[in-house]
Scaffold this motif. Sequence first.
Motif, PDB file in Angstrom:
ATOM      1  N   LEU A 166      -4.332  -5.427  -6.526  1.00 26.18           N
ATOM      2  CA  LEU A 166      -3.154  -5.315  -5.672  1.00 26.18           C
ATOM      3  C   LEU A 166      -3.372  -6.063  -4.359  1.00 26.18           C
ATOM      4  O   LEU A 166      -4.512  -6.210  -3.906  1.00 26.18           O
ATOM      5  CB  LEU A 166      -2.862  -3.844  -5.365  1.00 26.18           C
ATOM      6  CG  LEU A 166      -2.478  -2.941  -6.542  1.00 26.18           C
ATOM      7  CD1 LEU A 166      -2.438  -1.483  -6.082  1.00 26.18           C
ATOM      8  CD2 LEU A 166      -1.139  -3.358  -7.126  1.00 26.18           C
ATOM      9  N   PRO A 167      -2.297  -6.532  -3.713  1.00 26.26           N
ATOM     10  CA  PRO A 167      -2.427  -7.123  -2.370  1.00 26.26           C
ATOM     11  C   PRO A 167      -3.003  -6.094  -1.399  1.00 26.26           C
ATOM     12  O   PRO A 167      -2.842  -4.878  -1.596  1.00 26.26           O
ATOM     13  CB  PRO A 167      -0.990  -7.480  -1.998  1.00 26.26           C
ATOM     14  CG  PRO A 167      -0.261  -7.572  -3.302  1.00 26.26           C
ATOM     15  CD  PRO A 167      -0.912  -6.580  -4.211  1.00 26.26           C
ATOM     16  N   ALA A 168      -3.661  -6.571  -0.358  1.00 23.60           N
ATOM     17  CA  ALA A 168      -4.381  -5.688   0.556  1.00 23.60           C
ATOM     18  C   ALA A 168      -3.503  -4.572   1.124  1.00 23.60           C
ATOM     19  O   ALA A 168      -3.916  -3.408   1.181  1.00 23.60           O
ATOM     20  CB  ALA A 168      -4.987  -6.510   1.695  1.00 23.60           C
ATOM     21  N   ARG A 169      -2.278  -4.913   1.543  1.00 24.82           N
ATOM     22  CA  ARG A 169      -1.409  -3.886   2.118  1.00 24.82           C
ATOM     23  C   ARG A 169      -1.012  -2.848   1.076  1.00 24.82           C
ATOM     24  O   ARG A 169      -0.857  -1.660   1.394  1.00 24.82           O
ATOM     25  CB  ARG A 169      -0.153  -4.531   2.720  1.00 24.82           C
ATOM     26  CG  ARG A 169      -0.434  -5.313   3.994  1.00 24.82           C
ATOM     27  CD  ARG A 169       0.852  -5.820   4.627  1.00 24.82           C
ATOM     28  NE  ARG A 169       0.586  -6.535   5.867  1.00 24.82           N
ATOM     29  CZ  ARG A 169       1.524  -7.088   6.623  1.00 24.82           C
ATOM     30  NH1 ARG A 169       2.800  -6.973   6.276  1.00 24.82           N
ATOM     31  NH2 ARG A 169       1.201  -7.722   7.737  1.00 24.82           N
ATOM     32  N   GLU A 170      -0.857  -3.281  -0.165  1.00 23.96           N
ATOM     33  CA  GLU A 170      -0.498  -2.338  -1.224  1.00 23.96           C
ATOM     34  C   GLU A 170      -1.703  -1.499  -1.646  1.00 23.96           C
ATOM     35  O   GLU A 170      -1.531  -0.365  -2.101  1.00 23.96           O
ATOM     36  CB  GLU A 170       0.095  -3.089  -2.412  1.00 23.96           C
ATOM     37  CG  GLU A 170       1.435  -3.721  -2.087  1.00 23.96           C
ATOM     38  CD  GLU A 170       2.115  -4.341  -3.291  1.00 23.96           C
ATOM     39  OE1 GLU A 170       1.713  -4.049  -4.437  1.00 23.96           O
ATOM     40  OE2 GLU A 170       3.075  -5.130  -3.097  1.00 23.96           O
ATOM     41  N   VAL A 171      -2.893  -2.043  -1.487  1.00 23.25           N
ATOM     42  CA  VAL A 171      -4.107  -1.245  -1.714  1.00 23.25           C
ATOM     43  C   VAL A 171      -4.105  -0.043  -0.768  1.00 23.25           C
ATOM     44  O   VAL A 171      -4.323   1.107  -1.170  1.00 23.25           O
ATOM     45  CB  VAL A 171      -5.379  -2.098  -1.482  1.00 23.25           C
ATOM     46  CG1 VAL A 171      -6.614  -1.207  -1.374  1.00 23.25           C
ATOM     47  CG2 VAL A 171      -5.559  -3.102  -2.610  1.00 23.25           C
ATOM     48  N   VAL A 172      -3.823  -0.314   0.502  1.00 25.87           N
ATOM     49  CA  VAL A 172      -3.782   0.754   1.508  1.00 25.87           C
ATOM     50  C   VAL A 172      -2.651   1.731   1.199  1.00 25.87           C
ATOM     51  O   VAL A 172      -2.838   2.959   1.252  1.00 25.87           O
ATOM     52  CB  VAL A 172      -3.622   0.162   2.923  1.00 25.87           C
ATOM     53  CG1 VAL A 172      -3.443   1.286   3.953  1.00 25.87           C
ATOM     54  CG2 VAL A 172      -4.829  -0.690   3.275  1.00 25.87           C
ATOM     55  N   ALA A 173      -1.469   1.200   0.870  1.00 25.34           N
ATOM     56  CA  ALA A 173      -0.324   2.064   0.586  1.00 25.34           C
ATOM     57  C   ALA A 173      -0.584   2.954  -0.623  1.00 25.34           C
ATOM     58  O   ALA A 173      -0.262   4.154  -0.607  1.00 25.34           O
ATOM     59  CB  ALA A 173       0.924   1.209   0.354  1.00 25.34           C
TER      60      ALA A 173
END
Length: 267
Positions: A166-173
Motif C-alpha cells: 500500500l502507499p505510505a499514507r494508506e499504510v498509516v490509515a
Amino acid sequence: MIVEHEGDGPEAAREEIERTLALLWRDCAGAPEPSARGRRPTLTIEQIIAAAIAVADAEGLVATSMHRVAKELGAGTMTLYTYVPGKTELIDLMVDTVLLERNLPGPGEPRPEDWRARVRVYADRTRDIYRRHPWLRERSRVRPALGPGQLAGQEYLLSIMESLGLPAREVVAAANSVAGYVDANAAAEAESVHLERTTGQSNDAWWGQRSSFWYTYFDVESHPAMNRIWLAGGFEKPSSEQASDASEFGLDRLLDGVAARIDQVGK
C-alpha cells in the motif's frame, strides 16, 4: 503525558516530559538512567508500577492514587514523588507496561505467514490485556504515552500493512483503522467485565430482569426491522456472544476492505 498546572512554566513542563520519557524507556539501550531524587532509593520503578497495576486491577483506576500505592508498598506518599512526578505519569507507566504484555513479534521474529492472521495476533493479544486490566478502557489513546509498549503495537501493525504494497499514507490509515477498531471493541468488552465484577450480575441476567419491557413497552409497528430480525432468530444468542460476533464480523469486514484495496493497488 503532562498537563501543565497553574503556575507551571513551559520549561518546567518540558523537564517533567523528559523525566517521564526517561522512565518509560528506562530499560532501553541509550536511554538516560532514571533515578529517585534526594534520598538513597529504597524502591524501584518496577515495584511502584506493579503495585499500582495491582490496585487498579482490584479496585479500578479511581482508587489508584499516589497515597494508595504508597500504602501498598509500605512507603510514604511523598517518597513516591521522588520516583514518579505524579499520578498522571504513573498511569502512563502502568498503561505502557500492560501494553508490553502483548509480547508482539518484533522485527525478524517469527509471525504467521498470512497477513490477516498477523492482524489477528494483534487483536487477540490486545483483547487479552483489556480483559486482564479492565481499567485500561478508561485511558484515552488519542495522546498516548510514548513508551515501548505503545510503539511496539504501532510498529507491528505498520509492518503488516507496509508488506502489502500500500502507499505510505494508506499504510498509516490502515494500521490506525485496525488499532482504533480493536481498541474500541476491547474497551467495550472490558466495560462489560467491569460491570459484572462490580455488580455481581451478568449482562444476560441484567437483560433478563428487563424482559417485561418487550411485552409492555416495545412497539412492533415502530420497530419493524428489529421485530423481523427477532422472529428470524437474530437475537437468540446471549448478549456476550452477540458482542463477540459483532467484534469478529467487524474486524473481518475491515480486513476485507484492506484486501480489496490491495487488489486495486496491484492492478
